[in-house]
Enzyme design. Structure first.
Site, PDB file in Angstrom:
ATOM      1  N   CYS A 105      10.120 -19.224 -16.644  1.00 57.15           N
ATOM      2  CA  CYS A 105      11.104 -20.220 -16.203  1.00 57.15           C
ATOM      3  C   CYS A 105      12.470 -19.572 -16.002  1.00 57.15           C
ATOM      4  CB  CYS A 105      11.188 -21.347 -17.226  1.00 57.15           C
ATOM      5  SG  CYS A 105      12.251 -22.722 -16.709  1.00 57.15           S
ATOM      6  N   CYS A 203       7.827 -27.280 -22.748  1.00 53.55           N
ATOM      7  CA  CYS A 203       8.327 -28.557 -22.239  1.00 53.55           C
ATOM      8  C   CYS A 203       7.298 -29.343 -21.440  1.00 53.55           C
ATOM      9  CB  CYS A 203       9.590 -28.329 -21.402  1.00 53.55           C
ATOM     10  SG  CYS A 203       9.302 -27.454 -19.838  1.00 53.55           S
TER      11      CYS A 203
END
Length: 366
Positions: A105, A203
């Site tokens: 990410c 997440c």
């Protein structure tokens, strides 16, 4: 003329304090949150509540920006996140490797797409709430990264992949603070998120159950296979390669009369090797996909004495690295390290805490 900085807002205490500090330092501050969820997708239920880019976090970030009277934007990167982070996560587990989606990410979302968005908006910098220090080193003539003042919160391990161009346009205001002080400042500034818990889980994984997540997404049937001990004897059946990682003890379903650990995974044979805790220790590793920060690189055959981390929470340990060929180094630890895990990162430091560089663990040296 004021410089402009885009702050990557997660709705948490760190990015919120980052925005306040930069505004107080005289920057024009813009808050941006990445929207990575899709409310009608049952596979992404985790992104509705609680995650660092969840719907409630987007709303928290918006409220913080409103209280600071700074512009706020939400950019939808769902498609890119799916392709560059989630698909990578799934592929790695299916290959018997253990991915690090937070590093993916950072590489693809924050310091590529979001940084480009910041520069397109005319900003001079992108800032994040990472605990790490960055500056231009006059002697080295390079931008450098160093471990944060708060060693327990230091995040330099996950940022080894930053390039000189990215570092030139990136700020990390929290690197000189203890996390307790950051929370104190958030309370002093009147932020409602001052006591918001830190995000701990991946997440996009509901309830941190990545195995179920992979099963739902995979187009392949996850096949059961066999456990073998270190002497080559079959000792039971396993549920499928994606369910296991090096060093794992829990969830094996084996009663062997001694504490059993995953010591190796052989995906092409669908085999998981089981051994004792001693069998989990390795003398070194091979790393590829290298990036160098405080130095431009090393020559083939060159050796360096360094400190290394093979996981974010680990303490740095001494090792020697040697370049074997283009984009591959051998790492030999001064003392054997536990649970060297292919797919994870290894980050190199000098004795002053500067990040020399790092790479992806390709294989272990037993």
């Amino acid at each position: 003329m004021k410089q402009t900085v885009v702050v990557a807002m997660s709705g948490g205490v760190d990015s919120s304090v980052t925005a306040i500090l930069l505004k107080n330092q005289g920057y024009n501050v813009i808050g941006i949150t990445m929207r990575l969820y899709s409310p009608d997708d049952p596979l992404e239920e985790a992104n509705l509540v609680g995650g660092c880019c969840s719907l409630d976090s987007v709303n928290d970030a918006r409220r913080v920006c409103e209280s600071l009277d700074i512009p706020f934007y939400a950019v939808n990167y769902k498609e890119e996140f799916e392709r560059l982070v989630i698909d990578y996560f799934q592929r790695e587990y299916e290959k018997g490797r253990t991915p690090n989606p937070c590093i993916a990410c950072n590489i693809h979302m924050k310091y590529d797409l979001l940084l480009k968005k910041a520069l397109d908006l005319g900003a001079d910098y992108l800032a994040t709430g990472h605990y790490v220090r960055r500056w231009y080193h006059e002697e080295k003539k390079r931008y450098v990264l160093a471990r944060a003042v708060d060693e327990k919160k230091d995040q330099s391990y996950v940022l080894y992949n930053l390039t000189q161009e990215q570092l030139k346009h990136t700020l990390f205001p929290l690197g000189d603070f203890e996390k307790t002080r950051v929370r104190e400042m958030a309370k002093e500034f009147g932020l409602t998120v001052h006591n918001k818990p830190d995000s701990q889980e991946i997440c996009f994984i509901p309830n941190d159950d990545y195995k179920q997540f992979i099963e739902k997404r995979s187009n392949k049937v996850i096949k059961e296979g066999y456990f073998y001990d270190t002497k080559g004897r079959e000792i039971g059946r396993h549920k499928g390669i994606p369910y296991y990682t090096i060093g794992q003890r829990k969830g094996l379903g084996l009663a062997l009369g001694y504490p059993a650990y995953v010591v190796d995974i052989i995906p092409d044979k669908n085999i998981v090797i089981i051994g004792s805790n001693e069998d989990v220790f390795d003398k070194g590793l091979l790393a590829e996909e290298l990036n160098w920060i405080s130095i431009p690189g090393i020559e083939i055959g060159e050796e360096l004495e360094v400190e290394v981390k093979i996981r974010s929470a680990a303490k740095p340990s001494k090792a020697k690295i040697k370049k074997l060929k283009d984009n591959q180094v051998q790492v030999i630890f001064q003392k054997p390290e536990r649970a060297v895990t292919p797919g994870q990162a290894v980050t190199f430091y000098d004795n002053e805490g500067l990040v020399i560089g790092g790479g992806v663990i390709e294989s272990r040296i037993r």
